[in-house]
Design a protein around this motif. Structure first.
Motif: not given
Length: 328
Positions: A47-49, A42-43, A113-114, A18-21
């Protein structure tokens, strides 16, 4: 491969990225992005990016005692030395917020990213940067190469033990202009987008309730546009009810989503029932995208006191088990 095949089991355990802007680098966006990316729940789900300026993340991490160690970060290198001014409106800050969101969306389109979750931007900073921006739904649509009006907003929040989802036929328009935009086609298109979005997040048989435009859903717009759109949706096999008065719409439990005609018909309910907790999901585009339902809070940025609940809620709604839950 057999059911006990270890390779198959490993594949099943792969977590979505998952992309986190990180939003406006001068606001609370970097802080709540870091807090969400480090959150155990969340983790466990994904996988947060983090996507944004690494130096901004480091500055907030130092100010808020949050470590960057072990986090996946895509450094956009958006800010020159000395350009970050935490707690202030800045042209570079506005550009950085939109750049991070666009990079995340393009990554999702490329299959990296999903889903994408965006931390808050600052309207004044975006305007100062002379960037055209009229909300994330249309922004996501444009980045995806679609007409702006194909991006639609659905607010999502938990209330009294049920999941509430409110989609909007019109959004950032004056009431006069919004009424002109309401037609059988736009209402039907919204119902299609809502049904697809609900199925995409795991609801196999979505139930949708629709509001009217006028008090008690009694007016010419209901007869000329809204009722025919509902009839067309039913003919396509959708389970749709309405139109109902907007003031009683959310009292109708057992629905997976509600469709309203105007911005305030949905936003007032969300802000009263779930202050600072609503996730703003963009539907109608190929990208699963959500932002948070609150602002960048420049006044508390860099102090370590920002609440990351809305960021966690947005992420878990997109990839967590609750995404399959119905409204009741």
């Amino acid at each position: 491969m057999g059911r006990g095949d270890p390779h198959r089991r490993r594949q099943a355990r792969v977590k979505p990225r998952v992309a986190i802007a990180i939003g406006d680098p001068a606001g609370i966006g970097p802080e709540i992005s870091l807090k969400a990316a480090r959150d155990k729940q969340v983790r466990a789900l994904c996988e947060p990016v983090l996507i944004g300026d690494r130096s901004a993340l480091a500055a907030h991490g130092k100010a808020c005692d949050l470590s960057l160690e072990g986090l996946a970060i895509v450094d956009r290198r958006q800010l020159a030395p000395g350009e970050l001014r935490i707690g202030e409106v800045g042209i570079a800050h506005g550009r950085a917020a939109l750049d991070a969101a666009e990079a995340a969306i393009r990554g999702a389109l490329a299959g990296e990213y999903h889903a994408v979750v965006a931390a808050p931007h600052t309207e004044a900073a975006v305007k100062a940067a002379h960037a055209f921006f009229d909300g994330y739904p249309s922004f996501v649509a444009r980045v995806c190469g679609l007409p702006a009006n194909e991006g639609l907003l659905m607010l999502c929040f938990a209330h009294e033990g049920r999941e509430v989802r409110i989609a909007h036929v019109t959004l950032h328009s004056s009431v006069e202009e919004a009424i002109r935009q309401i037609s059988k086609e736009t209402v039907f298109g919204t119902l299609q987008a809502v049904d697809r979005a609900l199925r995409r997040i795991g609801i196999d048989h979505p139930k949708i309730a629709v509001s009217g435009l006028n008090p008690h859903a009694c007016g010419s717009e209901e007869e000329r546009h809204i009722r025919p759109a509902i009839a067309a949706a039913r003919a396509e096999g959708f389970e749709v009810a309405g139109p109902f008065g907007a003031d009683t719409l959310l009292e109708r439990k057992g629905c997976d989503a509600y469709v309203v005609m105007l911005h305030d018909q949905g936003h007032v309910a969300a802000k009263v029932l779930a202050p600072n907790r609503a996730a703003a999901l963009t539907i109608g585009t190929p990208v699963l995208f959500s932002s948070v339902g609150h602002g960048s809070a420049l006044d508390i940025a860099g102090r370590g006191v920002a609440d990351a609940s809305a960021m966690r809620e947005a992420i878990t709604r997109l990839v967590g088990h609750r995404r399959r839950a119905v409204a009741t």
